[in-house]
Scaffold this motif. Structure first.
Motif: not given
Length: 404
Positions: A141-165
């Motif tokens: 995962g640290d060696d993806l070819d930079g001639q092809y891969v422009l950007t990398c991103q990892v995202s997610t969400g979290r909700n907090v206990d005791d509160f409505c969404f």
């Protein structure tokens, strides 16, 4: 001298109890059934609805569940409203429903359980979801070819206990969540130290700086947010935080209480994931100390507003230039076998915009974070290899993957 004990004076609270009760305004929630007509008259028109919600909801199910509500007052009609208002899809088929609180998944389980199994292919409700936020378990995962891969991103969400969404929280809850987020984010140190920007107080200069850093500040409200109620009182108590290096951002009070994104240019996905795991584990510890842990259930994983994000909620994506394999007639089948999905990047300022793709994991639940990252890393390497084969006129039949 009294031969009988004098009558006891009745406390005023008891003496006038009936009168006081008559003065208390009626709770609108108690009138909900009085305002509804018959099931047939209230059932939404789903004849041309293309959402997953429409595949699950029947008039019999609607009749059984429409009179129920969570303790905070979220009803089945609130759950399905986004799918009723946004019945069509252009590229990605929508789920068509949201949860107003963690209890929604229990109160309306007869609706949510089959929907989750339909949307998240191969996942069964009896399965115990597992989490793995140890980046050392990721191979490569640290060696993806930079001639092809422009950007990398990892995202997610979290909700907090005791509160409505967000679709259902009150104005005060939203402000309390923002205050809690600012306190937690201010405790981050070192490379994770950063700045919080309230959307309602953004100056023109701040907007330009955020935009230059790749953090959008306009067109933030989607049709889903409008129809579900997420955008109420916008932009009150909404904001975005970023670390000083601007490679990790946190959105507050959008689709979920918190939305995290770790990102950077180039092909070092391992570094992006390591940063992602470090900050999230630190914030999880801080929120737990503040008696408001992130909501987790064994069979759902991290409990988020949209059922499509249950489990890890994780989306690991790369912007990658694939000039040849993307034109192959079996490109979609290859992605399906790798459990990946594609989106256009929308890079209208480049001549080869159709060659640059956003490739990400198709699953969210049933696999750990590391397993999902491994699928993306291995899949990207294979796609690059196939692209090179086609460019040099070599057959790719032997490279075709089996179904993962």
């Amino acid at each position: 001298m009294w031969k009988l004990k004098p009558p006891l004076e009745m406390p005023l609270s008891l003496k006038y109890k009936y009168t006081l009760e008559q003065l208390i305004p009626c709770d609108p929630a108690t009138l909900i059934n009085l305002k509804k007509l018959s099931t047939e008259e209230e059932f939404p028109n789903l004849a041309k609805n293309q959402t997953y919600m429409a595949d699950i909801l029947t008039i019999q199910m609607y009749k059984r569940l429409r009179g129920r509500a969570t303790q905070s007052g979220f009803t089945l009609d609130d759950v399905i409203q986004p799918g009723v208002d946004n019945s069509e899809h252009s590229c990605t088929r929508a789920v068509g429903c949201v949860a107003g609180d963690a209890e929604s998944y229990t109160v309306f389980m007869k609706f949510f359980d089959p929907l989750i199994e339909l949307y998240h292919r191969d996942y069964q409700q009896s399965t115990m979801h597992r989490s793995d936020l140890n980046p050392e378990n990721l191979k490569g995962g640290d060696d993806l070819d930079g001639q092809y891969v422009l950007t990398c991103q990892v995202s997610t969400g979290r909700n907090v206990d005791d509160f409505c969404f967000p679709p259902h929280c009150s104005r005060g809850e939203r402000r309390a969540l923002e205050k809690l987020a600012i306190e937690a984010l201010n405790l981050l140190e070192g490379e994770f130290k950063g700045t919080y920007h309230s959307l309602k107080n953004l100056s023109e200069e701040e907007i330009q700086r955020l935009t230059a850093a790749g953090i959008p500040t306009d067109n933030l409200i989607s049709p889903l947010m409008l129809s579900s109620g997420m955008a109420r009182d916008w932009p009150d108590a909404r904001g975005v935080w970023h670390n000083d290096l601007k490679n990790f951002i946190v959105w507050v009070n959008k689709e979920d209480h918190l939305r995290f994104t770790s990102m950077q240019q180039g092909g070092n996905m391992s570094q992006v994931f390591t940063r992602y795991c470090s900050i999230i584990k630190k914030l999880e510890e801080i929120y737990h100390q503040k008696k408001h842990p992130f909501i987790w259930k064994d069979y759902l994983g991290y409990v988020l507003t949209c059922p499509s994000d249950l489990g890890t909620g994780l989306r690991a994506s790369v912007h990658i230039r694939l000039k040849y394999i993307s034109k192959h007639k079996k490109f979609d089948e290859i992605l399906r076998r790798l459990r990946l999905e594609k989106n256009f990047t929308g890079s209208v300022d480049t001549s080869d915009e159709r060659e640059v793709w956003d490739i990400s994991n198709a699953d969210r639940i049933g696999f750990s974070e590391v397993q999902l990252l491994q699928m993306v890393v291995d899949g990207i390497k294979l796609l690059i290899n196939m692209d090179k084969y086609i460019e040099h006129g070599q057959p790719i039949d032997d490279l075709f993957p089996t179904q993962k």
